[in-house]
Write a protein that holds these residues in place. Structure first.
Motif, PDB file in Angstrom:
ATOM      1  N   VAL A 122       0.843  -1.191   0.000  1.00  0.00           N
ATOM      2  CA  VAL A 122       0.000   0.000   0.000  1.00  0.00           C
ATOM      3  C   VAL A 122       0.880   1.244   0.000  1.00  0.00           C
ATOM      4  O   VAL A 122       1.858   1.328   0.741  1.00  0.00           O
ATOM      5  CB  VAL A 122      -0.946   0.010   1.220  1.00  0.00           C
ATOM      6  N   ILE A 123       0.528   2.201  -0.863  1.00  0.00           N
ATOM      7  CA  ILE A 123       1.205   3.501  -0.882  1.00  0.00           C
ATOM      8  C   ILE A 123       0.319   4.474  -0.133  1.00  0.00           C
ATOM      9  O   ILE A 123      -0.870   4.590  -0.420  1.00  0.00           O
ATOM     10  CB  ILE A 123       1.449   3.982  -2.326  1.00  0.00           C
ATOM     11  N   ALA A 124       0.885   5.152   0.860  1.00  0.00           N
ATOM     12  CA  ALA A 124       0.119   6.059   1.710  1.00  0.00           C
ATOM     13  C   ALA A 124       0.815   7.409   1.807  1.00  0.00           C
ATOM     14  O   ALA A 124       2.032   7.502   1.658  1.00  0.00           O
ATOM     15  CB  ALA A 124      -0.047   5.455   3.112  1.00  0.00           C
ATOM     16  N   ARG A 125       0.035   8.432   2.072  1.00  0.00           N
ATOM     17  CA  ARG A 125       0.589   9.761   2.283  1.00  0.00           C
ATOM     18  C   ARG A 125       1.170   9.827   3.691  1.00  0.00           C
ATOM     19  O   ARG A 125       0.560   9.328   4.644  1.00  0.00           O
ATOM     20  CB  ARG A 125      -0.493  10.815   2.100  1.00  0.00           C
ATOM     21  N   LEU A 126       2.337  10.430   3.808  1.00  0.00           N
ATOM     22  CA  LEU A 126       3.034  10.508   5.089  1.00  0.00           C
ATOM     23  C   LEU A 126       2.658  11.787   5.826  1.00  0.00           C
ATOM     24  O   LEU A 126       2.684  12.874   5.253  1.00  0.00           O
ATOM     25  CB  LEU A 126       4.547  10.467   4.851  1.00  0.00           C
ATOM     26  N   CYS A 134       4.720   6.759  12.612  1.00  0.00           N
ATOM     27  CA  CYS A 134       4.328   7.755  11.611  1.00  0.00           C
ATOM     28  C   CYS A 134       2.831   7.696  11.395  1.00  0.00           C
ATOM     29  O   CYS A 134       2.234   6.614  11.404  1.00  0.00           O
ATOM     30  CB  CYS A 134       5.022   7.496  10.272  1.00  0.00           C
ATOM     31  N   GLU A 135       2.246   8.856  11.184  1.00  0.00           N
ATOM     32  CA  GLU A 135       0.836   8.932  10.831  1.00  0.00           C
ATOM     33  C   GLU A 135       0.742   8.855   9.307  1.00  0.00           C
ATOM     34  O   GLU A 135       1.450   9.585   8.610  1.00  0.00           O
ATOM     35  CB  GLU A 135       0.229  10.233  11.341  1.00  0.00           C
ATOM     36  N   ILE A 136      -0.088   7.955   8.809  1.00  0.00           N
ATOM     37  CA  ILE A 136      -0.251   7.807   7.363  1.00  0.00           C
ATOM     38  C   ILE A 136      -1.735   7.854   7.014  1.00  0.00           C
ATOM     39  O   ILE A 136      -2.590   7.633   7.870  1.00  0.00           O
ATOM     40  CB  ILE A 136       0.369   6.493   6.831  1.00  0.00           C
ATOM     41  N   SER A 137      -2.012   8.166   5.738  1.00  0.00           N
ATOM     42  CA  SER A 137      -3.395   8.126   5.261  1.00  0.00           C
ATOM     43  C   SER A 137      -3.421   7.507   3.871  1.00  0.00           C
ATOM     44  O   SER A 137      -2.559   7.782   3.043  1.00  0.00           O
ATOM     45  CB  SER A 137      -4.009   9.522   5.255  1.00  0.00           C
ATOM     46  N   ALA A 138      -4.434   6.666   3.661  1.00  0.00           N
ATOM     47  CA  ALA A 138      -4.620   6.008   2.369  1.00  0.00           C
ATOM     48  C   ALA A 138      -6.067   5.567   2.253  1.00  0.00           C
ATOM     49  O   ALA A 138      -6.657   5.098   3.231  1.00  0.00           O
ATOM     50  CB  ALA A 138      -3.697   4.801   2.237  1.00  0.00           C
ATOM     51  N   ASP A 139      -6.632   5.719   1.080  1.00  0.00           N
ATOM     52  CA  ASP A 139      -7.999   5.261   0.810  1.00  0.00           C
ATOM     53  C   ASP A 139      -9.001   5.747   1.856  1.00  0.00           C
ATOM     54  O   ASP A 139      -9.866   4.996   2.299  1.00  0.00           O
ATOM     55  CB  ASP A 139      -8.051   3.733   0.700  1.00  0.00           C
ATOM     56  N   GLY A 140      -8.867   6.989   2.264  1.00  0.00           N
ATOM     57  CA  GLY A 140      -9.829   7.573   3.185  1.00  0.00           C
ATOM     58  C   GLY A 140      -9.604   7.229   4.642  1.00  0.00           C
ATOM     59  O   GLY A 140     -10.294   7.750   5.511  1.00  0.00           O
ATOM     60  N   GLY A 141      -8.663   6.346   4.946  1.00  0.00           N
ATOM     61  CA  GLY A 141      -8.381   6.002   6.332  1.00  0.00           C
ATOM     62  C   GLY A 141      -7.034   6.549   6.757  1.00  0.00           C
ATOM     63  O   GLY A 141      -6.167   6.796   5.928  1.00  0.00           O
ATOM     64  N   ASP A 142      -6.895   6.775   8.038  1.00  0.00           N
ATOM     65  CA  ASP A 142      -5.591   7.202   8.535  1.00  0.00           C
ATOM     66  C   ASP A 142      -5.377   6.650   9.929  1.00  0.00           C
ATOM     67  O   ASP A 142      -6.306   6.228  10.604  1.00  0.00           O
ATOM     68  CB  ASP A 142      -5.426   8.722   8.498  1.00  0.00           C
ATOM     69  N   GLY A 143      -4.116   6.623  10.320  1.00  0.00           N
ATOM     70  CA  GLY A 143      -3.751   6.122  11.633  1.00  0.00           C
ATOM     71  C   GLY A 143      -2.241   6.135  11.785  1.00  0.00           C
ATOM     72  O   GLY A 143      -1.510   6.531  10.875  1.00  0.00           O
ATOM     73  N   TRP A 144      -1.808   5.699  12.939  1.00  0.00           N
ATOM     74  CA  TRP A 144      -0.387   5.651  13.268  1.00  0.00           C
ATOM     75  C   TRP A 144       0.137   4.239  13.039  1.00  0.00           C
ATOM     76  O   TRP A 144      -0.482   3.261  13.450  1.00  0.00           O
ATOM     77  CB  TRP A 144      -0.170   6.058  14.718  1.00  0.00           C
ATOM     78  N   VAL A 145       1.286   4.147  12.361  1.00  0.00           N
ATOM     79  CA  VAL A 145       1.913   2.864  12.037  1.00  0.00           C
ATOM     80  C   VAL A 145       3.353   2.897  12.549  1.00  0.00           C
ATOM     81  O   VAL A 145       4.017   3.933  12.496  1.00  0.00           O
ATOM     82  CB  VAL A 145       1.902   2.630  10.506  1.00  0.00           C
ATOM     83  N   ALA A 146       3.815   1.749  13.001  1.00  0.00           N
ATOM     84  CA  ALA A 146       5.215   1.652  13.422  1.00  0.00           C
ATOM     85  C   ALA A 146       6.111   2.030  12.243  1.00  0.00           C
ATOM     86  O   ALA A 146       5.926   1.552  11.128  1.00  0.00           O
ATOM     87  CB  ALA A 146       5.526   0.240  13.895  1.00  0.00           C
ATOM     88  N   LYS A 147       7.049   2.924  12.486  1.00  0.00           N
ATOM     89  CA  LYS A 147       7.955   3.392  11.433  1.00  0.00           C
ATOM     90  C   LYS A 147       8.700   2.233  10.784  1.00  0.00           C
ATOM     91  O   LYS A 147       8.987   2.255   9.585  1.00  0.00           O
ATOM     92  CB  LYS A 147       8.938   4.408  12.025  1.00  0.00           C
ATOM     93  N   SER A 148       8.995   1.205  11.543  1.00  0.00           N
ATOM     94  CA  SER A 148       9.730   0.046  11.022  1.00  0.00           C
ATOM     95  C   SER A 148       8.946  -0.720   9.960  1.00  0.00           C
ATOM     96  O   SER A 148       9.519  -1.512   9.218  1.00  0.00           O
ATOM     97  CB  SER A 148      10.100  -0.896  12.170  1.00  0.00           C
ATOM     98  N   ALA A 149       7.634  -0.488   9.850  1.00  0.00           N
ATOM     99  CA  ALA A 149       6.793  -1.168   8.857  1.00  0.00           C
ATOM    100  C   ALA A 149       6.752  -0.417   7.530  1.00  0.00           C
ATOM    101  O   ALA A 149       6.118  -0.868   6.587  1.00  0.00           O
ATOM    102  CB  ALA A 149       5.371  -1.319   9.399  1.00  0.00           C
ATOM    103  N   LEU A 150       7.431   0.735   7.465  1.00  0.00           N
ATOM    104  CA  LEU A 150       7.325   1.623   6.308  1.00  0.00           C
ATOM    105  C   LEU A 150       8.649   1.810   5.586  1.00  0.00           C
ATOM    106  O   LEU A 150       9.716   1.781   6.211  1.00  0.00           O
ATOM    107  CB  LEU A 150       6.833   3.002   6.762  1.00  0.00           C
TER     108      LEU A 150
END
Length: 160
Positions: A122-126, A134-150
């Protein structure tokens, strides 16, 4: 390749100084995204060089590693790349989710409630980043993801 790498930073830069692009004076390496849905990646920094690669995902995060005139040396999350014309790149920051089913959480905490899960690829806006999240958003959803997953954000990068 060694000659190209030598053009990346300012002459006489002290060890430990941040490398700067000779054209833009922006940090090297740095992340950008693909502005178009297709971008030819060439063996060298001109239209006369052959096309080695074609990136085909709009907003795909890329790392700029060198500059030469209107050309930028870029690589993707797998280290593939070459030279691309700067007009095909955007300063809008995006990331690639590399961990399958990465949890998007309400807060940057490992025990925060999970809002959704993101598949690998998945490509998400940072958005904002702290030391580990990091907070990311994609396909209308957003949330915080572990930086190590990106991929598309440096491990020590902090963003407001």
């Amino acid at each position: 390749m060694a000659a190209v790498l030598m053009t990346c930073g300012p002459l006489g830069a002290a060890q430990g100084d941040e490398a700067r692009g000779p054209v833009t004076n922006l940090p090297l390496p740095r992340f950008v995204s693909l502005k178009t849905s297709e971008g030819n990646v060439r063996r060298g920094p001109s239209l006369s060089h052959r096309i080695d690669w074609v990136f085909t995902h709009r907003s795909m995060p890329l790392r700029i590693t060198a500059e030469f005139g209107h050309w930028r040396r870029v690589e993707d999350n797998e280290g593939q790349g070459g030279w691309i014309h700067y007009s095909l790149l955007s300063g809008v920051r995006t990331v690639l989710v590399e961990e399958d089913m990465a949890a998007l959480r309400t807060r940057p905490e490992p025990d925060a409630p999970v809002l959704a899960q993101a598949q690998a690829g998945v490509i998400a806006r940072l958005g904002a980043c702290d030391a580990d999240w990091c907070e990311i958003s994609a396909d209308g959803g957003d949330g915080w993801v572990a930086k190590s997953a990106l991929w598309g954000v440096d491990p020590d990068e902090v963003r407001d």
